[in-house]
Scaffold this active site. Structure first.
Site, mmCIF file in Angstrom:
data_model
loop_
_atom_site.group_PDB
_atom_site.id
_atom_site.type_symbol
_atom_site.label_atom_id
_atom_site.label_comp_id
_atom_site.label_asym_id
_atom_site.label_seq_id
_atom_site.Cartn_x
_atom_site.Cartn_y
_atom_site.Cartn_z
ATOM 1 N N LYS A 13 -5.748 12.499 -11.499
ATOM 2 C CA LYS A 13 -4.960 12.495 -10.261
ATOM 3 C C LYS A 13 -5.055 11.141 -9.550
ATOM 4 C CE LYS A 13 -7.321 15.857 -8.424
ATOM 5 N NZ LYS A 13 -8.268 16.090 -9.537
ATOM 6 N N ARG A 88 -6.860 21.644 -1.680
ATOM 7 C CA ARG A 88 -7.647 22.218 -2.767
ATOM 8 C C ARG A 88 -7.829 23.714 -2.597
ATOM 9 N NH1 ARG A 88 -10.597 17.162 -4.089
ATOM 10 N NH2 ARG A 88 -11.461 17.317 -6.177
ATOM 11 N N ARG A 127 -16.512 7.997 -16.392
ATOM 12 C CA ARG A 127 -15.847 7.456 -15.188
ATOM 13 C C ARG A 127 -16.788 6.519 -14.431
ATOM 14 N NH1 ARG A 127 -12.646 11.155 -11.006
ATOM 15 N NH2 ARG A 127 -14.564 12.390 -10.893
ATOM 16 N N ARG A 160 -20.524 8.372 -10.287
ATOM 17 C CA ARG A 160 -20.576 9.272 -9.126
ATOM 18 C C ARG A 160 -21.649 10.348 -9.316
ATOM 19 N NH1 ARG A 160 -14.397 10.941 -7.891
ATOM 20 N NH2 ARG A 160 -15.459 12.905 -7.472
ATOM 21 N N ARG A 171 -17.760 22.183 -10.789
ATOM 22 C CA ARG A 171 -16.507 21.770 -10.156
ATOM 23 C C ARG A 171 -15.302 22.387 -10.880
ATOM 24 N NH1 ARG A 171 -16.979 15.555 -10.198
ATOM 25 N NH2 ARG A 171 -15.005 15.603 -9.080
HETATM 26 P P1 ADP Z 1 -9.266 12.735 -10.813
HETATM 27 O O1 ADP Z 1 -8.787 11.867 -9.674
HETATM 28 O O2 ADP Z 1 -8.260 13.774 -11.203
HETATM 29 O O3 ADP Z 1 -10.634 13.317 -10.578
HETATM 30 P P2 ADP Z 1 -9.483 10.205 -12.292
HETATM 31 O O4 ADP Z 1 -8.132 9.594 -12.056
HETATM 32 O O5 ADP Z 1 -10.628 9.637 -11.538
HETATM 33 O O6 ADP Z 1 -9.395 11.817 -12.099
HETATM 34 O O7 ADP Z 1 -9.761 10.170 -13.869
HETATM 35 C C1 ADP Z 1 -11.002 10.647 -14.401
HETATM 36 C C2 ADP Z 1 -11.499 9.696 -15.477
HETATM 37 O O8 ADP Z 1 -10.629 9.777 -16.623
HETATM 38 C C3 ADP Z 1 -11.496 8.222 -15.056
HETATM 39 O O9 ADP Z 1 -12.612 7.589 -15.647
HETATM 40 C C4 ADP Z 1 -10.170 7.683 -15.599
HETATM 41 O O10 ADP Z 1 -10.249 6.278 -15.871
HETATM 42 C C5 ADP Z 1 -9.997 8.512 -16.888
HETATM 43 N N1 ADP Z 1 -8.590 8.824 -17.180
HETATM 44 C C6 ADP Z 1 -7.581 9.065 -16.287
HETATM 45 N N2 ADP Z 1 -6.416 9.331 -16.929
HETATM 46 C C7 ADP Z 1 -6.702 9.276 -18.256
HETATM 47 C C8 ADP Z 1 -5.927 9.466 -19.478
HETATM 48 N N3 ADP Z 1 -4.620 9.778 -19.428
HETATM 49 N N4 ADP Z 1 -6.581 9.323 -20.663
HETATM 50 C C9 ADP Z 1 -7.908 9.027 -20.704
HETATM 51 N N5 ADP Z 1 -8.684 8.836 -19.623
HETATM 52 C C10 ADP Z 1 -8.102 8.958 -18.419
HETATM 53 P P1 AMP Z 2 -12.519 14.022 -5.593
HETATM 54 O O1 AMP Z 2 -12.807 12.597 -5.302
HETATM 55 O O2 AMP Z 2 -11.109 14.415 -5.244
HETATM 56 O O3 AMP Z 2 -12.915 14.428 -6.986
HETATM 57 O O4 AMP Z 2 -13.444 14.887 -4.599
HETATM 58 C C1 AMP Z 2 -14.852 14.834 -4.687
HETATM 59 C C2 AMP Z 2 -15.465 15.977 -3.896
HETATM 60 O O5 AMP Z 2 -15.118 15.854 -2.496
HETATM 61 C C3 AMP Z 2 -15.013 17.379 -4.285
HETATM 62 O O6 AMP Z 2 -15.731 17.902 -5.389
HETATM 63 C C4 AMP Z 2 -15.287 18.149 -2.985
HETATM 64 O O7 AMP Z 2 -16.676 18.425 -2.824
HETATM 65 C C5 AMP Z 2 -14.903 17.127 -1.918
HETATM 66 N N1 AMP Z 2 -13.483 17.250 -1.550
HETATM 67 C C6 AMP Z 2 -12.503 16.319 -1.736
HETATM 68 N N2 AMP Z 2 -11.319 16.772 -1.300
HETATM 69 C C7 AMP Z 2 -11.549 18.038 -0.824
HETATM 70 C C8 AMP Z 2 -10.730 19.048 -0.254
HETATM 71 N N3 AMP Z 2 -9.400 18.885 -0.084
HETATM 72 N N4 AMP Z 2 -11.310 20.217 0.108
HETATM 73 C C9 AMP Z 2 -12.625 20.410 -0.052
HETATM 74 N N5 AMP Z 2 -13.458 19.518 -0.593
HETATM 75 C C10 AMP Z 2 -12.927 18.328 -0.985
#
Ligand code: ADP
Ligand code: AMP
Length: 213
Positions: A13, A88, A127, A160, A171
């Site tokens: 995302k 969420r 990541r 992270r 999660r």
């Molecule tokens: P989210 O915001 O949904 O938690 P991220 O955008 O941070 O996910 O992506 C999670 C991990 O996967 C990151 O390390 C990112 O670089 C990697 N990633 C994102 N999209 C892809 C893809 N299409 N293929 C492989 N790895 C990806």
């Molecule tokens: P993210 O960076 O989107 O993966 O979010 C990391 C963490 O932040 C999540 O696992 C939740 O603990 C918290 N968080 C982020 N956005 C929300 C939301 N909209 N509602 C509740 N918790 C959130």
């Protein structure tokens, strides 16, 4: 243009939201980034949020909704935004809808980045994140030019705390229970678009651009 990114943790995302924000000139609003910035700065909100985040739980709606509504009320969000990680829960989505309805506005697209659970754990372990500017990398799929250093701002990259495998599983459980119902919610509103998130990130982005035009 008002866009919501849906999908499991690690679906991509944030990666896609940043590209959308750049191409369509709208701010990328990530509640996770806002919480992490607060944790880094040692604020009261950060302290409260960290307790939940480290356990893989959601931060309570009472805390989350207010920061999001304050953020989208800012000037730079006038012409739209891409929300990443919000809503969420169904109550979060309802509060956002109410706020938008008062302004005679609505969400244009809810983009569901579809990735099965078995792909997620590997992605999260690789990541790397920059807490200073919010950039995200992957050691294998999207490596920074210099290991451990952010290409965009030069700050140190971190693994992270909530990307540890046990926390990722928690999660995912929370996602299926509390967030996945939003797919139906936005489907019923007629704004849901699903893309295959398992392909290369450039191809995911191409599919999204086709939807957004
Ligand atoms: P989210 O915001 O949904 O938690 P991220 O955008 O941070 O996910 O992506 C999670 C991990 O996967 C990151 O390390 C990112 O670089 C990697 N990633 C994102 N999209 C892809 C893809 N299409 N293929 C492989 N790895 C990806
Ligand atoms: P993210 O960076 O989107 O993966 O979010 C990391 C963490 O932040 C999540 O696992 C939740 O603990 C918290 N968080 C982020 N956005 C929300 C939301 N909209 N509602 C509740 N918790 C959130």
């Amino acid at each position: 243009m008002k866009i919501i990114m849906l999908g499991a943790p690690g679906a991509g995302k944030g990666t896609q939201a940043k590209m959308i924000a750049e191409k369509y000139s709208v701010p990328h609003v990530s509640t996770g980034d806002i919480f992490r910035a607060n944790i880094k700065n040692g604020t009261e909100l950060g302290k409260q949020a960290k307790e939940y985040m480290d356990k893989g739980q959601l931060v309570p709606d009472e805390l989350t909704v207010k920061i999001l509504l304050d953020r989208v009320a800012q000037d730079d969000c006038k012409n739209g935004y891409v929300l990443d990680g919000f809503p969420r829960t169904i109550p979060q989505a309802e509060v956002l809808d109410e706020a938008l309805t008062k302004l005679s506005e609505s969400i244009d697209y809810a983009i569901n980045v579809d990735v099965p659970d078995e792909n997620i754990v590997g992605r999260m372990g690789g990541r790397r994140a920059c807490v200073k500017c919010g950039a995200t990398y992957h050691v294998k799929y999207n490596a920074p030019k210099v290991e451990g250093v952010c290409d965009a701002c030069g700050d140190k990259l971190i693994l992270r705390d909530d990307d540890a495998p046990e926390t990722v599983q928690k999660r995912l459980d929370v996602y299926h229970e509390q967030t996945q119902p939003l797919i139906d919610y936005y489907e019923k509103k007629g704004v849901l678009k699903t893309v295959d998130g398992t392909v290369d990130m450039k191809d995911v982005f191409a599919a999204i651009c086709e939807i957004l035009g």
